[in-house]
Design an enzyme around this catalytic site. Sequence first.
Site, short mmCIF file in Angstrom:
data_model
loop_
_atom_site.label_atom_id
_atom_site.label_comp_id
_atom_site.label_asym_id
_atom_site.label_seq_id
_atom_site.Cartn_x
_atom_site.Cartn_y
_atom_site.Cartn_z
N SER A 64 5.29 -4.63 -1.09
CA SER A 64 5.63 -4.14 -2.43
C SER A 64 7.14 -3.95 -2.58
O SER A 64 7.86 -3.78 -1.60
CB SER A 64 4.94 -2.80 -2.71
N1 SAH Z 1 1.03 -1.33 1.21
C1 SAH Z 1 1.38 -2.72 1.46
C2 SAH Z 1 1.21 -3.56 0.19
C3 SAH Z 1 0.38 -4.75 0.47
S1 SAH Z 1 -0.20 -5.65 -0.93
C4 SAH Z 1 2.77 -2.85 2.03
O1 SAH Z 1 3.51 -1.86 2.06
O2 SAH Z 1 3.13 -3.94 2.49
C5 SAH Z 1 -1.87 -5.09 -1.09
C6 SAH Z 1 -2.75 -5.17 0.13
O3 SAH Z 1 -4.06 -4.74 -0.26
C7 SAH Z 1 -2.92 -6.57 0.72
O4 SAH Z 1 -2.60 -6.54 2.08
C8 SAH Z 1 -4.41 -6.88 0.50
O5 SAH Z 1 -4.98 -7.67 1.52
C9 SAH Z 1 -5.01 -5.49 0.48
N2 SAH Z 1 -6.31 -5.39 -0.18
C10 SAH Z 1 -6.76 -6.07 -1.28
N3 SAH Z 1 -8.02 -5.68 -1.58
C11 SAH Z 1 -8.38 -4.74 -0.66
C12 SAH Z 1 -9.55 -3.95 -0.44
N4 SAH Z 1 -10.64 -4.06 -1.22
N5 SAH Z 1 -9.56 -3.07 0.60
C13 SAH Z 1 -8.47 -2.92 1.41
N6 SAH Z 1 -7.34 -3.65 1.25
C14 SAH Z 1 -7.28 -4.53 0.23
#
Ligand code: SAH
Length: 213
Positions: A64
């Site tokens: 993000s």
């Molecule tokens: N907090 C992360 C942001 C990653 S983007 C960072 O700091 O890098 C969002 C993430 O949510 C992705 O890795 C994606 O695989 C995950 N995601 C999507 N749907 C999900 C679900 N149902 N349960 C858990 N994770 C999920």
Amino acid sequence: MKDTFKHKGMRQQLVETIVKKGIKDKAVLEAIGKIPRHLFMDSGFLDHAYVDKAFPIAADQTISQPYTVAFQTELLQIKPGDKVLEIGTGSGYQCAVLIELGAKVYSIERQQELFKKTSKFLPKIGYRAKKIIFGDGYKGLPKEAPFDSIIVTAGAPFVPKPLLSQLAIGGRLVIPVGDDVQIMTVFIRKGPKEFEKHEFGEFRFVPLLEDKN
Ligand code: SAH
């Protein structure tokens, strides 16, 4: 890959950028100023690590934007020792920010590749979550509930009920809600069935996915 003076200088500029965009919480700014974001990114994007933008990581996901991480973290109002659930571990950067603030973090990731990579990587650079879980964030983590706060780091088409029910009284759920564009929304649990809702403008996240592919 190391953390050098050059990286530290670039990080300070990033902190100044997000201060100009309105982030005020000192502890959050300190965490962003301290965490080596370049180590959370693939080598091809190292030059971009301290630009205030989201970037691709593995499995078609993104790390993000630092402003968004700071904004969501500010809304959580973390106190040291708080039990926090993160949905969407991704690169682990947001998780590191929460740990830096003294939270006990449980983080759920549904992509196996990211789960494996990040659960190895975080302790290697000194960030120990209580637990990183491979699973579906829509369900939350009933075994460990209640949580002082819950943060969803992907765009949720609706607010999953289990997340609301796993909040402690007084606890906060910070969740971007919507399909193409999301409204940053905070729910504060006032009682067993009472929730206060606050909205904080538009953001864009990768989607919170339901079925594993
Ligand atoms: N907090 C992360 C942001 C990653 S983007 C960072 O700091 O890098 C969002 C993430 O949510 C992705 O890795 C994606 O695989 C995950 N995601 C999507 N749907 C999900 C679900 N149902 N349960 C858990 N994770 C999920």
